[in-house]
Motif scaffolding. Sequence first.
Motif, PDB file in Angstrom:
ATOM      1  N   LEU A  23      42.835  34.540   5.624  1.00 14.80           N
ATOM      2  CA  LEU A  23      42.261  33.320   6.283  1.00 14.80           C
ATOM      3  C   LEU A  23      43.285  32.889   7.126  1.00 14.80           C
ATOM      4  O   LEU A  23      43.134  32.740   8.368  1.00 14.80           O
ATOM      5  CB  LEU A  23      41.888  32.290   5.164  1.00 14.80           C
ATOM      6  N   ILE A  24      44.444  33.101   6.728  1.00 16.62           N
ATOM      7  CA  ILE A  24      45.503  32.923   7.779  1.00 16.62           C
ATOM      8  C   ILE A  24      45.750  33.730   9.012  1.00 16.62           C
ATOM      9  O   ILE A  24      45.950  33.323  10.013  1.00 16.62           O
ATOM     10  CB  ILE A  24      47.190  32.962   6.988  1.00 16.62           C
ATOM     11  N   LEU A  25      45.490  35.010   8.391  1.00 14.53           N
ATOM     12  CA  LEU A  25      45.783  36.089   9.401  1.00 14.53           C
ATOM     13  C   LEU A  25      44.813  36.020  10.650  1.00 14.53           C
ATOM     14  O   LEU A  25      44.831  36.098  11.754  1.00 14.53           O
ATOM     15  CB  LEU A  25      45.416  37.436   9.038  1.00 14.53           C
ATOM     16  N   LEU A  26      43.604  35.822  10.188  1.00 13.56           N
ATOM     17  CA  LEU A  26      42.322  35.714  11.132  1.00 13.56           C
ATOM     18  C   LEU A  26      42.075  34.075  11.813  1.00 13.56           C
ATOM     19  O   LEU A  26      41.560  34.010  12.781  1.00 13.56           O
ATOM     20  CB  LEU A  26      41.013  35.973  10.578  1.00 13.56           C
ATOM     21  N   GLY A  27      42.659  33.130  10.973  1.00  8.27           N
ATOM     22  CA  GLY A  27      42.365  31.814  11.528  1.00  8.27           C
ATOM     23  C   GLY A  27      43.532  31.532  12.531  1.00  8.27           C
ATOM     24  O   GLY A  27      43.384  30.456  13.221  1.00  8.27           O
ATOM     25  N   MET A  28      44.847  31.907  12.191  1.00  4.74           N
ATOM     26  CA  MET A  28      45.843  31.432  12.863  1.00  4.74           C
ATOM     27  C   MET A  28      45.689  31.486  14.388  1.00  4.74           C
ATOM     28  O   MET A  28      45.849  30.291  15.173  1.00  4.74           O
ATOM     29  CB  MET A  28      47.283  32.165  12.688  1.00  4.74           C
ATOM     30  N   PRO A  29      45.181  32.709  15.223  1.00  6.60           N
ATOM     31  CA  PRO A  29      45.078  32.657  16.419  1.00  6.60           C
ATOM     32  C   PRO A  29      44.046  31.473  16.905  1.00  6.60           C
ATOM     33  O   PRO A  29      44.240  30.708  18.078  1.00  6.60           O
ATOM     34  CB  PRO A  29      44.460  33.912  16.523  1.00  6.60           C
ATOM     35  N   ILE A  30      43.013  31.117  16.121  1.00  4.35           N
ATOM     36  CA  ILE A  30      42.157  30.377  16.617  1.00  4.35           C
ATOM     37  C   ILE A  30      42.538  28.806  16.483  1.00  4.35           C
ATOM     38  O   ILE A  30      42.571  28.133  17.490  1.00  4.35           O
ATOM     39  CB  ILE A  30      40.757  30.321  15.670  1.00  4.35           C
ATOM     40  N   ILE A  31      43.316  28.594  15.584  1.00  2.49           N
ATOM     41  CA  ILE A  31      43.854  27.287  15.449  1.00  2.49           C
ATOM     42  C   ILE A  31      44.977  27.073  16.488  1.00  2.49           C
ATOM     43  O   ILE A  31      44.890  26.010  17.338  1.00  2.49           O
ATOM     44  CB  ILE A  31      44.876  26.984  14.037  1.00  2.49           C
ATOM     45  N   GLN A  32      45.778  27.921  16.786  1.00  2.00           N
ATOM     46  CA  GLN A  32      46.805  28.129  17.907  1.00  2.00           C
ATOM     47  C   GLN A  32      46.279  27.813  19.202  1.00  2.00           C
ATOM     48  O   GLN A  32      46.653  27.097  19.998  1.00  2.00           O
ATOM     49  CB  GLN A  32      47.728  29.316  17.655  1.00  2.00           C
ATOM     50  N   MET A  33      45.155  28.614  19.319  1.00  2.00           N
ATOM     51  CA  MET A  33      44.386  28.420  20.744  1.00  2.00           C
ATOM     52  C   MET A  33      43.936  27.150  21.104  1.00  2.00           C
ATOM     53  O   MET A  33      44.068  26.576  22.076  1.00  2.00           O
ATOM     54  CB  MET A  33      43.497  29.560  20.902  1.00  2.00           C
ATOM     55  N   LEU A  34      43.196  26.536  20.025  1.00  2.00           N
ATOM     56  CA  LEU A  34      42.688  25.101  20.412  1.00  2.00           C
ATOM     57  C   LEU A  34      43.756  24.229  20.001  1.00  2.00           C
ATOM     58  O   LEU A  34      43.697  23.099  21.053  1.00  2.00           O
ATOM     59  CB  LEU A  34      41.793  24.966  18.963  1.00  2.00           C
ATOM     60  N   LEU A  35      44.840  24.463  19.389  1.00  2.00           N
ATOM     61  CA  LEU A  35      45.885  23.371  19.480  1.00  2.00           C
ATOM     62  C   LEU A  35      46.669  23.236  20.725  1.00  2.00           C
ATOM     63  O   LEU A  35      46.816  22.200  21.276  1.00  2.00           O
ATOM     64  CB  LEU A  35      47.123  23.774  18.231  1.00  2.00           C
ATOM     65  N   PHE A  36      46.967  24.575  21.291  1.00  2.00           N
ATOM     66  CA  PHE A  36      47.492  24.473  22.547  1.00  2.00           C
ATOM     67  C   PHE A  36      46.726  24.053  23.645  1.00  2.00           C
ATOM     68  O   PHE A  36      46.939  23.590  24.567  1.00  2.00           O
ATOM     69  CB  PHE A  36      48.076  25.896  22.616  1.00  2.00           C
ATOM     70  N   GLY A  37      45.351  24.546  23.578  1.00  2.13           N
ATOM     71  CA  GLY A  37      44.264  24.189  24.413  1.00  2.13           C
ATOM     72  C   GLY A  37      43.974  22.679  24.790  1.00  2.13           C
ATOM     73  O   GLY A  37      43.913  22.207  25.836  1.00  2.13           O
ATOM     74  N   PHE A  38      43.744  22.223  23.444  1.00  2.00           N
ATOM     75  CA  PHE A  38      43.139  20.557  23.684  1.00  2.00           C
ATOM     76  C   PHE A  38      44.222  19.486  23.308  1.00  2.00           C
ATOM     77  O   PHE A  38      44.503  18.434  23.798  1.00  2.00           O
ATOM     78  CB  PHE A  38      42.024  20.576  22.593  1.00  2.00           C
ATOM     79  N   ALA A  39      45.307  19.809  22.255  1.00  2.00           N
ATOM     80  CA  ALA A  39      46.235  18.896  21.709  1.00  2.00           C
ATOM     81  C   ALA A  39      47.348  19.012  22.497  1.00  2.00           C
ATOM     82  O   ALA A  39      47.828  17.693  23.073  1.00  2.00           O
ATOM     83  CB  ALA A  39      46.423  19.117  20.363  1.00  2.00           C
ATOM     84  N   ILE A  40      48.117  19.930  22.656  1.00  2.00           N
ATOM     85  CA  ILE A  40      49.291  20.182  23.575  1.00  2.00           C
ATOM     86  C   ILE A  40      48.832  20.439  24.713  1.00  2.00           C
ATOM     87  O   ILE A  40      48.792  21.730  25.250  1.00  2.00           O
ATOM     88  CB  ILE A  40      50.275  21.014  22.777  1.00  2.00           C
ATOM     89  N   SER A  41      48.898  19.449  25.919  1.00  2.00           N
ATOM     90  CA  SER A  41      48.427  19.958  26.942  1.00  2.00           C
ATOM     91  C   SER A  41      49.497  19.102  28.029  1.00  2.00           C
ATOM     92  O   SER A  41      49.954  17.844  27.952  1.00  2.00           O
ATOM     93  CB  SER A  41      46.925  18.811  27.531  1.00  2.00           C
TER      94      SER A  41
END
Lengths: 368, 248
Positions: A23-41
Motif C-alpha cells: 500500500l505504501i509502495l503504490l500509495g506514496m506517489p499518489i499522496i505525494q503528488m496530491l500533497l505537492f499539487g494542492f497543499a504545498i503550493s
Amino acid sequence: MRPFFSFVQKEFFHIFRDKRTMLILLGMPIIQMLLFGFAISTEVKNTKVAVFDPSKDASTRLIKERLQASNYFDLAEELTDPGQINDVFKDGNIGLVVVFSEGFASDLRHTGDASIQLITDGTDPNQASLITAYATGILTACQQELAGMAEVSGRIVPELKMLYNPQGESAYNFVPGVMGMILMLICAMMTSIAIVREKETGTMEILLASPMRPIQIILAKMAPYFVLSAVNLATILLLSAFVLHVPIVGNLGLLVAVSLLFIFLALSLGLLISNVVNSQMAAMLVSGMGLMMPVMLLSGLIFPIESMPEILQWISAIVPARWFIAAVRKIMIQGVEFHAVAKEVGILALMTGLLIAVSLKNFKTRLS
Amino acid sequence: MNQEWVIEAEGLTKCFGAFVAVDHLSFQVKRGEIFGFLGANGAGKTTAMRMLCGLSRPTSGKGTVAGFDIYRQAEEVKKHIGYMSQKFSLYEDLKVWENLRLFGGIYGLKDREIAAKTTQMLQELNLEGERDALVRSLPLGWKQKLAFSVSIFHKPQVVFLDEPTGGVDPITRRQFWEMIYRAADQGITIFVTTHYMDEAEYCDRVSIMVDGRIKALDSPKNLRNQFQVPTMDDVFQRLAREAKRKGD
C-alpha cells in the motif's frame, strides 16, 4: 532461466503478502503528488491585499479594480491609518499592503511621478518576491492605461512572459522532482531491504549454496521492483497530466526511456547499500536518510541549484536525482529533443555503470 | 572418479588473515553413509562445511564433492548437493507449497515434477492440511522437518546439515533422525554437524575436529573402544579438552 523465474515469482509472493508495504509502495506517489499539487503550493493565488489610499481618486480606483480583477489578489481591507500596516501582517491574513501617496492622481498628472508603495511580509522572502513581481506586473499595465488617459506617450513598457509555464504553476516544477524522489526511494530502499532480509534470516546462505548464480539472484530481486516502479511512473505521469494538468510537451518515449534508466540506477544503488549493511533497519536508515535528504535538498527539487553556494553545487553534482530531474524538466516541460538532454543522460548512464560494477564486484567477494 | 567416495578432502585449508580456521583437513565420506562432523564451537566445522558446499573458497588443498572439484566446478557441485543451515532456512512469509515450488524451481525441476513431489512429501510428513499455511505459523519441529525435506527435494547426492536439530524437543529429534535414515536408505549421503552426542551415536562414522584439525575419525563403536570410554560424549570430552582455541 527456470530458476530465475521461480525466484521472481517468489519475490512477488513476498510483496503481495505484505499488504501494508505494498500500500505504501503504490500509495506514496499518489499522496505525494496530491500533497505537492494542492497543499504545498508556491504560486500566488487569491492573496489578500490591504490598501491604504488617502487619495481616493480615479487613478487609485483603477489600480484597485485591476488588482481585484486579477486571479492573484483579493482586496480584503481598506486601511485608514498607516499605523495599522504592521498589525494586519501580524494577523497573518494579508500578504500585500499597497500604500498610495496623498494626491496620487494629481501628482501623476502634473509631475508624472506619483509614488506607490508595495509592502510584503519578508519572513517568507520567496513568496514576498513572487507577490511583488505579480503586483508590479499589474501596476505596469495600469500605468499604461493611465498614461493613455493622460495622453502621455513614448514610455517603454516591458511585457513579461514566462516561457513553457505561462501561469507560473508550481506543479511544473515539482512533478519532475517528485518523480525523481519516488523512484529513487522505492527502488533503492526496497531493493536494499529485500536483499538484506535474506541475509538477516539466513536464507541467503541457502541461495548461495544452490545452483543459482549471484547475478541471477540480484536480477530476480530487482525485477519486481522494476515492475512496481514502472507502475509508479505511469501513476505519476497520469496524475500529472489529468489531475494537475501538467502537459507532457516533449517525446513521451524519450521521457520513459530516461526514467527507466534512472530506475535502473536507483536499483543498483539499492544493491550497493545492501552490500554494505547487514540489517533491514540499517538498510532503511541508509536509504532513507542517505538518499532522501540529498534528493530533497540537493537535487533542485526544493532549492534551485543555481542559488546554492558553490561547494553545495559541486556536491549536488553527485546526486543522481539532480540530473534526472533536470532532464525530465527539459523533456516534459520544455519539450526538447534528445541532444539537449544528452549530457544529463550521459551522466546518469555513467553513474549506473559505475554503481553496477562496484556492487557486483562486492557481491561476488562476499561469496569467496 | 572413485564411485565409493562421494566427498574427498585432501589438505583442505582456510585462513582468515593469519588465523588458520581449517588446517589441512583430509578425509573421505562413503556414498550413502551418515557422516557425523563433530567439534566444539569455533573448531572450524562450519568453515569446512562451507568450503565443501562451494560457499567459501579454500586457501589451499584439494576437494571433490559428488565427483566435482570444489575449486573449478563449484556450480556443478551446487547442483548435486542439498544444504540446510544452522539458521532456519525456509521463507517464513511464504506458504508451504510456495516454498517447495521455489526450491524445486531453483534446482530446475519441472512444474509437474514439483506438484507430484509436493503432494508425496506432504503426505509423508503428515502435513497435507498445512499446504496453504504460512511457514511462520508452523511449530519449530515441523519447520525443521520441512526444511530437511526441502534440502533433499531435488534428490541430491549429498546433503549437508548444519546443526539441524538445534532447539527442538527430543521426540522431534528422534523423528528427524528417522527421516535422515530414510534419506540415507534412498542413497543420499548425509553430512551432519551436531552438538548432541547422542546423535553422534546414530552416525555410521564420525570425525571430531579440534582447533581446525581432525583428531579422530571412525565409527562411534571403534572410537569408544579406542578411548576405552562408555559413550561418545566421553570421547568428545577427552579430545576437546586439548583444545587451545576458545569457543565463541
